[in-house]
Design a protein around this motif. Sequence first.
Motif, short mmCIF file in Angstrom:
data_model
loop_
_atom_site.label_atom_id
_atom_site.label_comp_id
_atom_site.label_asym_id
_atom_site.label_seq_id
_atom_site.Cartn_x
_atom_site.Cartn_y
_atom_site.Cartn_z
N GLY A 226 6.86 -54.90 26.26
CA GLY A 226 6.13 -55.62 27.32
C GLY A 226 4.70 -55.02 27.49
N LEU A 227 4.64 -53.89 27.77
CA LEU A 227 3.43 -52.89 28.25
C LEU A 227 2.58 -53.11 27.00
CD1 LEU A 227 1.95 -51.77 30.57
CD2 LEU A 227 2.93 -49.61 29.87
N ILE A 228 3.08 -52.81 25.90
CA ILE A 228 1.88 -52.70 24.66
C ILE A 228 1.43 -54.16 24.40
CG2 ILE A 228 2.12 -52.05 22.17
CD1 ILE A 228 3.94 -50.13 22.47
N ILE A 292 -5.80 -40.87 32.44
CA ILE A 292 -5.42 -42.22 32.05
C ILE A 292 -5.67 -43.15 33.48
CG2 ILE A 292 -3.70 -43.88 31.48
CD1 ILE A 292 -4.73 -42.02 29.23
N LEU A 293 -4.92 -42.65 34.74
CA LEU A 293 -4.90 -43.56 35.72
C LEU A 293 -6.29 -43.54 36.31
CD1 LEU A 293 -1.39 -42.84 37.43
CD2 LEU A 293 -2.15 -44.73 36.14
N ASN A 294 -6.90 -42.53 36.24
CA ASN A 294 -8.24 -42.54 36.62
C ASN A 294 -9.45 -43.56 36.12
OD1 ASN A 294 -10.42 -40.85 38.34
ND2 ASN A 294 -11.04 -40.76 35.98
N THR A 295 -9.05 -43.56 34.72
CA THR A 295 -10.01 -44.53 34.29
C THR A 295 -9.49 -45.93 34.51
OG1 THR A 295 -11.17 -45.00 32.24
CG2 THR A 295 -8.73 -44.55 32.04
N THR A 296 -7.97 -46.11 34.65
CA THR A 296 -7.67 -47.86 34.48
C THR A 296 -7.88 -48.14 35.94
OG1 THR A 296 -5.38 -46.85 35.15
CG2 THR A 296 -6.05 -47.47 32.64
N ILE A 304 -15.92 -53.14 35.58
CA ILE A 304 -15.52 -54.57 35.56
C ILE A 304 -15.05 -55.30 36.56
CG2 ILE A 304 -15.15 -54.32 32.82
CD1 ILE A 304 -12.03 -54.34 33.49
N GLY A 305 -14.27 -54.63 37.68
CA GLY A 305 -13.75 -55.02 38.77
C GLY A 305 -12.52 -55.54 38.63
N PRO A 306 -11.58 -55.70 39.65
CA PRO A 306 -10.18 -55.98 39.54
C PRO A 306 -10.15 -57.70 39.31
CG PRO A 306 -10.69 -55.72 41.80
CD PRO A 306 -12.03 -55.49 41.13
N TYR A 307 -8.88 -57.96 38.72
CA TYR A 307 -8.66 -59.43 38.59
C TYR A 307 -7.14 -59.44 38.37
CZ TYR A 307 -9.21 -57.94 33.56
OH TYR A 307 -9.18 -57.38 32.43
N PRO A 308 -6.64 -60.49 38.35
CA PRO A 308 -5.16 -60.68 38.60
C PRO A 308 -4.31 -59.72 37.44
CG PRO A 308 -5.78 -62.79 38.94
CD PRO A 308 -7.09 -61.68 38.36
N SER A 309 -4.63 -59.93 36.18
CA SER A 309 -3.77 -59.01 35.22
C SER A 309 -4.23 -57.71 35.13
CB SER A 309 -4.25 -59.53 33.62
OG SER A 309 -5.76 -59.38 33.49
N TRP A 310 -5.30 -57.23 35.71
CA TRP A 310 -5.69 -55.94 36.17
C TRP A 310 -4.75 -55.27 36.80
CZ3 TRP A 310 -6.95 -53.11 40.27
CH2 TRP A 310 -7.69 -51.95 40.13
N LEU A 316 2.03 -51.51 36.35
CA LEU A 316 3.07 -51.03 35.54
C LEU A 316 2.83 -49.39 35.02
CD1 LEU A 316 2.95 -54.36 33.20
CD2 LEU A 316 5.05 -53.44 34.58
N LEU A 317 1.26 -49.24 34.96
CA LEU A 317 1.07 -47.82 34.79
C LEU A 317 1.47 -47.12 35.90
CD1 LEU A 317 -2.28 -48.27 33.04
CD2 LEU A 317 -0.31 -47.89 31.94
N LEU A 318 1.39 -47.41 37.08
CA LEU A 318 1.85 -46.66 38.26
C LEU A 318 3.37 -46.40 38.25
CD1 LEU A 318 -0.67 -48.03 41.18
CD2 LEU A 318 -0.60 -45.75 40.18
#
Length: 392
Positions: A226-228, A292-296, A304-310, A316-318
Amino acid sequence: MATAAAGSLGLLWGWLWSERFWMPQNVSWADLEGPGDGYGYPRARHILSVFPLAAGIFSVRLLFERFIAKPCALHVGIQDSGPYQAQPNAILEKVFISITKHPDEKRLEGLSKQLDWDVRKIQCWFRHRRNQDKPPTLTKFCESMWRFTFYLCIFCYGIRFLWSSPWFWDTRQCWHSYPYQPLTSGLYYYYIMELAFYWSLMFSQFTDIKRKDFLIMFVHHLATIGLITFSYVNNMVRVGTLVMCLHDASDFLLEAAKLANYAKYQRLCDTLFVIFSAVFMVTRLGIYPFWILNTTLFESWEMIGPYPSWWLFNGLLLILQVLHVIWSYLIARIAFKALIRGKVSKDDRSDVESSSEEEDVTTNTKRPCDSSSSNGANWVNGHVEGSYWAEE
């Protein structure tokens, strides 16, 4: 009725592919219809090519295990034979199948009187019968060798690909001009191959050795797929390649440790497991959160700012990071015992075969069963199998 159902499906489909959910502000699916360069932009229909590829990988695996892994196992001395077969006995077999595989003292005494057997002999019979269901070491060796080979190859490919990719050296490049980031052939093959491999694991899980954590691993494979898939459709493939390569860095070491264990190279097994533990913790508790988490979370927010799928992607990464912490604790406990005792101890989490693995080593080593020779409860090829690992 049919019109209403079709209308409901249309609404569901529209909600599922809503641009407000998937795309940053002022970006639409039509904006990504252009060819771009290379393979164009990621499209959901690309995912369909994964399924025949997954079937092909599964077929290659069967050939690999038969013509490469099995000869290697025989070469290092692993016997092509199953465990000791229990003496046929209809009464004990009925108890084993219908009542219990682990009879208590009262039942043992009753069976002893009924069969005129010694209680110790009946205990040995149940132990041997449980071992009959245990898969042979040869099968486990072949499974691990296939995974080791794939993980090592895909990790080497990932490093080679990322070495020449600008976002490997500067993670802000993951978000530069997002989502207008066309695919290259190398990136496309890397993503599709990883996704196809995990789909092949989904297929093979039903034919592989049954483990106690079958359901957990099934959910894990679904979450990974799912994540990929999510990151591909959302064109977050640049940061996705970093996540995949980071996770592949330790997987082949774990499988190498298993191979050494099955081949009875205990010192090599313990050394590899400790190396695996160190790499796992450095990558999952150090590089993953701080790179990784720092950049995401932060660099992408800024660019790019946040949006729903972001929000969903980072959520999921957390969750994955929480699992990293739990797994690291369990692995550290095993590695610590290995250093203290000089041998990797049993992992309570997984790679434990079904209930047939739960045997009494001390009883078997101190008091052999009658005159019959056996490989023993936890013995594989005359060697105590003290190592059980998990697949995360």
